[in-house]
Design an enzyme around this catalytic site. Structure first.
Site, short mmCIF file in Angstrom:
data_model
loop_
_atom_site.label_atom_id
_atom_site.label_comp_id
_atom_site.label_asym_id
_atom_site.label_seq_id
_atom_site.Cartn_x
_atom_site.Cartn_y
_atom_site.Cartn_z
N ILE A 34 6.94 17.18 -47.11
CA ILE A 34 8.11 18.05 -47.05
C ILE A 34 9.38 17.22 -47.02
O ILE A 34 10.47 17.73 -47.30
CB ILE A 34 8.05 19.00 -45.83
N GLY A 73 -0.93 14.22 -43.60
CA GLY A 73 0.15 15.11 -43.22
C GLY A 73 -0.10 15.82 -41.90
O GLY A 73 -1.24 16.10 -41.53
N ASN A 113 -7.76 8.57 -32.37
CA ASN A 113 -8.41 8.24 -31.10
C ASN A 113 -8.15 9.32 -30.06
O ASN A 113 -8.93 9.47 -29.12
CB ASN A 113 -7.94 6.87 -30.60
N HIS A 114 -7.08 10.10 -30.23
CA HIS A 114 -6.75 11.15 -29.26
C HIS A 114 -7.70 12.35 -29.33
O HIS A 114 -7.69 13.20 -28.43
CB HIS A 114 -5.30 11.57 -29.41
N TYR A 138 -2.50 17.88 -29.63
CA TYR A 138 -2.60 17.02 -30.81
C TYR A 138 -4.04 16.53 -30.98
O TYR A 138 -4.60 16.60 -32.08
CB TYR A 138 -1.64 15.84 -30.67
#
Length: 265
Positions: A34, A73, A113-114, A138
């Site tokens: 975007i 994205g 990794n999160h 997230y």
């Protein structure tokens, strides 16, 4: 005919880092974001596309005549649930659905990794295929993306490689990052392996360099043909020491309830 790779989030941090490393004389990079995508330089062959990953019609059009998609994205950190849901989760669904409709056979998903941020440290290498233990909304979105990739493989036969990226920067700045660093060069090597390996099916792999202090198993990544070459140890003398949750969990300070309070107030 040159190979055509669609890269979503091409103007973001990782997209910017790997773009010149993925370019080649027999490859066209279709760069979608975007935000404005910088013009081609040198011998790059690029096709800029200004579109949102949440727009199915635009994504379907961008996926035409594409050999593989690298999906970078999305919102790159913690944010309000409604935005994470729309951009990261719905956006990943849109990318996979557009790939299916356009007949694209290979999708590489940038997980994180999160997605397993609450995995404890100090118990040996973090194994491949670790059950999701997200540390944030997230992280939840990345686990959801992995699940969607698995679904689109099992239901529709897409080859999907989900890469739980550690910390992809030019250099680590925190002690925690010494164990999870993925150099830009190694990131491109891992993407190349994910693009070229024959019939991977659905794979979930850790994305990190060959770090002396590495905490992740790289067996699944190496099974793709990935050969990491870089080591964060060369930066060990210049990083900030780990404190608090960064010594306890994979996700470090992302595991703090203070982060949740900040975004949900």
């Amino acid at each position: 005919m040159p190979q055509r790779i669609l890269v979503t989030g091409a103007a973001g941090r990782i997209g910017t880092l790997v773009r010149p490393r993925l370019a080649g004389p027999d490859r066209v990079l279709r760069l979608l974001d975007i935000a404005p995508v910088p013009p081609a330089t040198g011998g790059e062959q690029v096709e800029p596309v200004n579109a949102s990953i949440t727009d199915l019609a635009a994504m379907s059009a961008a996926s035409e005549d594409v050999d593989a998609i690298i999906h970078l994205g999305g919102i790159p950190g913690e944010d309000a649930w409604r935005d994470i849901l729309e951009v990261n989760i719905h956006g990943t669904y849109t990318v996979l659905e557009a790939a299916r409709r356009a007949g694209v056979r290979r999708v590489i998903l940038a997980s994180s990794n999160h997605a397993a941020g609450f995995a404890p440290l100090g118990e040996g290498p973090i194994p491949d295929h670790l059950y999701p233990r997200p540390d944030t909304y997230y992280g939840v979105s990345k686990a959801a993306g992995e699940a969607l990739g698995s679904l689109y493989h099992d239901r529709y036969g897409l080859d999907v490689v989900a890469i739980r990226i550690g910390a992809c920067f030019e250099r680590p700045t925190l002690e925690r990052e010494l164990g999870i660093w993925l150099s830009p060069d190694d990131c491109a090597r891992l993407f190349e392996a994910a693009i070229s390996v024959p019939e991977p099916g659905f794979r979930l792999v850790w994305g990190a360099s060959a770090n002396t202090r590495g905490i992740f198993s790289l067996d699944a990544a190496r099974s793709l043909g990935y050969q990491p070459r870089d080591d964060s140890e060369v930066f060990a003398g210049s990083v900030e020491p780990a404190t608090g949750l960064s010594r306890k969990f994979v996700g470090g300070e992302f595991c703090s309830p203070d982060l949740d309070a900040e975004v949900t107030a």
